[in-house]
Design a protein around this motif. Structure first.
Motif, PDB file in Angstrom:
ATOM      1  N   UNK A  80       0.715  -1.169  -0.120  1.00  0.00           N
ATOM      2  CA  UNK A  80      -0.017   0.131  -0.155  1.00  0.00           C
ATOM      3  C   UNK A  80       0.824   1.306   0.072  1.00  0.00           C
ATOM      4  N   UNK A  81       2.089   1.067  -0.338  1.00  0.00           N
ATOM      5  CA  UNK A  81       3.057   2.458  -0.352  1.00  0.00           C
ATOM      6  C   UNK A  81       2.381   3.686  -0.930  1.00  0.00           C
ATOM      7  N   UNK A  82       2.305   4.666  -0.095  1.00  0.00           N
ATOM      8  CA  UNK A  82       2.094   5.916  -0.576  1.00  0.00           C
ATOM      9  C   UNK A  82       0.698   6.247  -0.410  1.00  0.00           C
ATOM     10  N   UNK A  83      -0.174   5.434   0.176  1.00  0.00           N
ATOM     11  CA  UNK A  83      -1.440   5.938   0.880  1.00  0.00           C
ATOM     12  C   UNK A  83      -1.453   5.466   2.312  1.00  0.00           C
ATOM     13  N   UNK A  84      -1.664   6.469   3.054  1.00  0.00           N
ATOM     14  CA  UNK A  84      -1.444   6.559   4.382  1.00  0.00           C
ATOM     15  C   UNK A  84      -2.327   5.371   5.150  1.00  0.00           C
ATOM     16  N   UNK A  85      -3.443   5.082   4.951  1.00  0.00           N
ATOM     17  CA  UNK A  85      -4.210   4.138   5.501  1.00  0.00           C
ATOM     18  C   UNK A  85      -4.071   2.799   5.048  1.00  0.00           C
ATOM     19  N   UNK A  86      -3.524   2.649   3.812  1.00  0.00           N
ATOM     20  CA  UNK A  86      -3.071   1.269   3.132  1.00  0.00           C
ATOM     21  C   UNK A  86      -1.948   0.787   3.595  1.00  0.00           C
ATOM     22  N   UNK A  87      -0.940   1.328   3.990  1.00  0.00           N
ATOM     23  CA  UNK A  87       0.417   1.209   4.205  1.00  0.00           C
ATOM     24  C   UNK A  87       0.427  -0.256   5.224  1.00  0.00           C
ATOM     25  N   UNK A  88       1.094  -1.193   4.909  1.00  0.00           N
ATOM     26  CA  UNK A  88       1.372  -2.314   5.765  1.00  0.00           C
ATOM     27  C   UNK A  88      -0.129  -2.868   6.439  1.00  0.00           C
ATOM     28  N   UNK A  89      -1.293  -2.896   5.605  1.00  0.00           N
ATOM     29  CA  UNK A  89      -2.427  -3.401   5.994  1.00  0.00           C
ATOM     30  C   UNK A  89      -3.012  -4.437   5.147  1.00  0.00           C
ATOM     31  N   UNK A  90      -2.963  -5.735   5.500  1.00  0.00           N
ATOM     32  CA  UNK A  90      -3.150  -6.856   4.680  1.00  0.00           C
ATOM     33  C   UNK A  90      -4.655  -6.630   4.246  1.00  0.00           C
ATOM     34  N   UNK A  91      -5.706  -5.856   4.919  1.00  0.00           N
ATOM     35  CA  UNK A  91      -6.978  -5.693   4.447  1.00  0.00           C
ATOM     36  C   UNK A  91      -7.029  -5.050   3.040  1.00  0.00           C
ATOM     37  N   UNK A  92      -5.902  -4.280   2.647  1.00  0.00           N
ATOM     38  CA  UNK A  92      -6.144  -3.707   1.526  1.00  0.00           C
ATOM     39  C   UNK A  92      -5.324  -4.415   0.369  1.00  0.00           C
ATOM     40  N   UNK A  93      -5.286  -5.558   0.580  1.00  0.00           N
ATOM     41  CA  UNK A  93      -4.680  -6.684  -0.365  1.00  0.00           C
ATOM     42  C   UNK A  93      -5.736  -6.728  -1.783  1.00  0.00           C
ATOM     43  N   UNK A  94      -7.090  -6.884  -1.402  1.00  0.00           N
ATOM     44  CA  UNK A  94      -8.068  -6.844  -2.395  1.00  0.00           C
ATOM     45  C   UNK A  94      -9.129  -6.144  -2.274  1.00  0.00           C
ATOM     46  N   UNK A  95      -9.187  -4.768  -1.602  1.00  0.00           N
ATOM     47  CA  UNK A  95     -10.219  -3.985  -1.596  1.00  0.00           C
ATOM     48  C   UNK A  95      -9.957  -2.782  -2.103  1.00  0.00           C
ATOM     49  N   UNK A  96     -11.586  -2.180  -2.522  1.00  0.00           N
ATOM     50  CA  UNK A  96     -11.292  -0.870  -3.367  1.00  0.00           C
ATOM     51  C   UNK A  96     -11.604   0.203  -2.313  1.00  0.00           C
ATOM     52  N   UNK A  97     -11.056   1.520  -2.477  1.00  0.00           N
ATOM     53  CA  UNK A  97     -11.547   2.560  -1.504  1.00  0.00           C
ATOM     54  C   UNK A  97     -12.811   3.099  -2.031  1.00  0.00           C
ATOM     55  N   UNK A  98     -13.711   3.592  -0.861  1.00  0.00           N
ATOM     56  CA  UNK A  98     -14.835   4.173  -1.382  1.00  0.00           C
ATOM     57  C   UNK A  98     -14.686   5.556  -1.631  1.00  0.00           C
ATOM     58  N   UNK A  99     -15.571   6.759  -1.843  1.00  0.00           N
ATOM     59  CA  UNK A  99     -15.390   7.780  -2.281  1.00  0.00           C
ATOM     60  C   UNK A  99     -14.570   8.716  -1.268  1.00  0.00           C
ATOM     61  N   UNK A 100     -15.053   8.528  -0.072  1.00  0.00           N
ATOM     62  CA  UNK A 100     -14.110   9.347   1.068  1.00  0.00           C
ATOM     63  C   UNK A 100     -12.765   8.798   1.001  1.00  0.00           C
ATOM     64  N   UNK A 101     -12.533   7.552   1.007  1.00  0.00           N
ATOM     65  CA  UNK A 101     -11.271   7.134   1.153  1.00  0.00           C
ATOM     66  C   UNK A 101     -10.237   7.266  -0.171  1.00  0.00           C
TER      67      UNK A 101
END
Length: 278
Positions: free
Chosen positions: A239-260
């Motif tokens: 998730x490098x470069x996006x604060x809330x995605x970095x080092x989070x396994x949950x962002x392996x295969x999830x899409x951000x909503x409009x706010x995110x």
């Protein structure tokens, strides 16, 4: 490109990744972002490729073995000029040529339809062997995930590549430490990755996947290595470069909503502004 230009390009590629996955409402941003600097160096510095002639016979070959990280490859191909950047917003849409995994038949610049983990490296090994048998001088590169190397087929292909001394092959492992189920060390530890490749007669280089000086040095070293394939173990941040995605396994295969999405793009805009001030 110089180092600063590469950093700026990688940041734009990250924006393309986030935009594509947000538009699709599905996809794999984490591993695409961790590999963005590697994609950037490969397509803007390392690979002998031409967007105007994507199938030229003497081009270097690239296989995205971790095919689910297609958003990273697509964004890179778009910014390199293989197809329009605006088409990234059609990712995974019905009728789009940019589907969830790379498709050689429909996407300019794609050398292998991939997605079933473990199989891409086998195809890359076959391409490298073909070049040796035919006397061609193109080089072959493949990018694997560290979760992917839990697949036995990876090691069968590696054993063959080492035995055949395929020094025109470069295997890159995006070692971000996370896979869909959590830490790779906890799921089925592949460590020590470097020692495993060494055991299969690879020349091994460990690098920081976000340091362009180290990336450049590794690829140059690979070119100079004769008599064996090279494995580059690229230690990265999911998730490098996006604060809330970095080092989070949950962002392996999830899409951000409009706010995110807005937060992610703001993060990347800040990076871009900082780079412009250098």
């Amino acid at each position: 490109m110089n180092k600063l230009e590469l950093q700026k390009t990688a940041n734009e590629i990250r924006k393309g990744i986030v935009t594509a996955v947000h538009s699709a409402k599905s996809g794999h941003p984490g591993g695409s972002l961790s590999a963005a600097d590697l994609f950037t160096y490969l397509y803007f510095e390392e690979l002998n490729v031409d967007p105007k002639e994507p199938d030229k016979a003497d081009r270097d070959r690239f296989v995205l073995s971790k095919g689910h990280c297609a958003p990273g490859l697509y964004s890179t191909l778009a910014y390199r000029g293989f197809f329009p950047v605006e088409d990234l917003k059609t990712l995974r849409h019905v009728g789009s040529y940019l589907q969830g995994h790379p498709d050689k038949k429909h996407i300019p610049g794609v050398d292998m339809s991939s997605g079933s983990l473990g199989q891409g490296i086998s195809a890359a090994v076959g391409m490298a062997l073909s070049a040796k048998l035919s006397g061609d001088d193109y080089r072959v590169y493949t990018l694997l995930g560290d979760g992917e190397i839990q697949e036995g087929q990876v090691w069968e292909a590696s054993m063959f590549a080492g035995a055949r001394k395929l020094d025109n092959l470069v295997v890159i492992v995006d070692n971000n430490g996370l896979q869909i189920d959590g830490s790779v060390a906890d799921v089925c530890s592949p460590y020590p990755i470097d020692k495993k490749f060494e055991a299969f007669n690879f020349h091994v280089i460990n690098i920081d996947a976000h340091d362009f000086d180290q990336i450049a040095a590794a690829f140059n070293e690979a070119k100079e290595t004769k008599g064996c394939p090279t494995a580059i173990i690229a230690h990265s941040v999911k998730g490098k470069g996006v604060s809330f995605m970095e080092n989070q396994a949950s962002w392996h295969g999830s899409a951000p909503n409009d706010e995110q999405y807005a937060v992610a793009m703001a993060d990347l805009e800040k990076v871009g502004e900082a780079l412009c001030q250098k």
